[in-house]
Design an enzyme around this catalytic site. Sequence first.
Site, mmCIF file in Angstrom:
data_model
loop_
_atom_site.group_PDB
_atom_site.id
_atom_site.type_symbol
_atom_site.label_atom_id
_atom_site.label_comp_id
_atom_site.label_asym_id
_atom_site.label_seq_id
_atom_site.Cartn_x
_atom_site.Cartn_y
_atom_site.Cartn_z
ATOM 1 N N ASP A 125 -16.158 20.585 7.815
ATOM 2 C CA ASP A 125 -15.754 19.726 8.921
ATOM 3 C C ASP A 125 -15.459 18.299 8.503
ATOM 4 O OD1 ASP A 125 -15.824 21.322 11.424
ATOM 5 O OD2 ASP A 125 -17.845 21.781 10.696
ATOM 6 N N GLU A 146 -15.169 27.936 22.149
ATOM 7 C CA GLU A 146 -15.941 28.097 20.926
ATOM 8 C C GLU A 146 -17.014 27.010 20.932
ATOM 9 O OE1 GLU A 146 -13.055 28.284 17.687
ATOM 10 O OE2 GLU A 146 -14.568 27.321 16.442
#
Lengths: 260, 401
Positions: free
Chosen positions: A57, A46
């Site tokens: 994140d 990914e």
Amino acid sequence: MNRLTHLFQHKTADVLNVYFTAGFPQLNDTVPILKALQDAGADLVEIGMPYSDPVADGETIQRSNQQALENGMTVATLFEQLQGIREQGITVPVLLMGYLNPVVQFGVEKFCQQCQAVGVDGVILPDLPLDVYEREYKPLFAQHDLKVVFLVTPQTSAARVRQLDALADGFIYLVAAAGTTGAQTDMNADVDAYLSRTKALGLRNPTLVGFGISDAASFAAASRHTTGAIIGSAFIRLLQATPTEGRTAAIQAFVRGVRP
Amino acid sequence: MTIAATSPYRVDATGYYGPFGGAYVPEMLYPNVEELRDNYLRIIQEPEFQREFTQLLTDYVGRPTPLFLARRLSAHYGTTIYLKREDLCHTGAHKVNNTIGQILVAKRLGKKRIVAETGAGQHGVATATVCALMGLECIVYMGEIDIERQKPNVDRMRMLGAKVVPATSGSKTLKDATNEAMRHWISNPTDTHYIIGSVVGPHPYPDMVARFQSVISAETISQLLHQTGRGTPDFMLACVGGGSNAAGAFYHYLDEPSVRLVAAEAAGKGVNTGHSAATTALGKPGILHGASTILMQTADGQVTEPYSISAGLDYPGIGPQHAHLFATGRAEFLSITDKQALDAGFQLSRLEGIIPALETAHALACLPLIGAKPDEVVVVCLSGRGDKDLATYTKHLEEYA
Ligand SMILES: Cc1ncc(COP(=O)(O)O)c(C=O)c1O
């Protein structure tokens, strides 16, 4: 056939997906790291498209995003880097992961065309709303043979999991516990209950667990009820800590360490 | 607070204002946003909610705030200027109208903890205040750089019992404090409510915050009617950071085409200097903090860092409703430089004895630009008082001696 679809037809357990940020640590590291991951045995990769404001994140991936942007990484540059990877022997399925705004500014249709041209198999766009996807993007993605992945969390209702599963055609990304990427998830009884509860729903898509998976123990615990797991922040930390010369060997050792 | 669902300027049934709005949030935030979306209208329309909200606005905030005829300012500009005195609200700005409303919603949703972002610290103070009032834990994220430049408000929040957490990611200002507050919410999905400080963020926040701030225009209508015999001004002026005081000041006038709505954006050192926060002048449509809106960004879709002398206007986007008002031409957006704002701040202080917040000074700086005639009526939303900005004003005292 789409490489992602092909992978899950042949492998239904202990699938290892590794995330890294494009253009990090150095701008032109994207393809060498991809190749090293394939050689080390990662089942799919990914690649993160860096963004200035990655709200889902944690610190590690935020910093890699910032560094990549400072290195000059853009969506256009990423496609230039990925040009020709399939001719150069990259056979592993590749997903692009990122936030919606840079993709929208690049142009969604052009993005899909470029993905198909360089051999990207799927996308993960965490802030793409399901209804917008269904209404505006689904036909485009299908036309360019791009598989789509949706996230599910412990708070997602069973009804919504089914809705997400009905629209996803890559896999379902099971977020291990409430939090951002890189949070320390101990694979406790709660997480185990959530994963087995999800398994019992009998989803049509494969499931991969992410967020806080960092080593062999967490990988094994995460994979018990699912198709496999995703490692992100722990791999970014490895890249940060390893000088370029030793990187290929370190990636080999890392992948072997996670899935002996 | 009933609304005409048919208005082209209000949120539609799917959470959009024309092409702007929506809820572009990662799945981790979906249940939180959905819970709010499915409950906010029901909650705020309950008679008991309305009673408690109105009572707190009256007895605690000090509403209605006066509508003041500024005679010397009017004489200077040759028109009739009224000031809607949000600076007289408890805590010194309009921000508290929203935090009172949201904390009452949070309580009814059974939340135990409040998280918020703040830039200038005004929203942080207003949030810490209502958390103290209601006995809820309060965590405020504030950019590390803003913590340094807005020290008095940091101390006020701490005095009120809030925990102020520095946002150290990205550019370390309001945009990053917002990211950190969202991350906190992601990590604490069930027991925490996020009190967003402006008409930004995913649906239903822009609509909910605008409803709480709509008290500004509701009061203006009856006060103007009483003082002039007419409930509608010719001009309504307000500054726009995210746009909450403007959204409240415009709210009941959106469908009154005779009222010219004027929004003041911060041009910083000048729109084209690279040190500006003039979002509509410099931005493009895109996605920021969960909404489709207009934002300042690079060609590659990375959010750019704005600049303004005023920390409360130092934001790279505007609320989705304002993006729609701009795109349809319903509101005019004027870019006001730091210098124009300082001029207007000193002018109001000297002519009317009111020191405005630097944010508010941007709205006042529109007065020489709108061409209001002698028989016309102008209302300026005086969003906040300038005490917090004294250090900045003081640096320029010599120039205005
Ligand atoms: C006095 C004052 N006015 C205006 C603003 C800008 O916010 P908004 O555009 O949401 O009204 C702020 C923000 O801190 C403020 O303190």
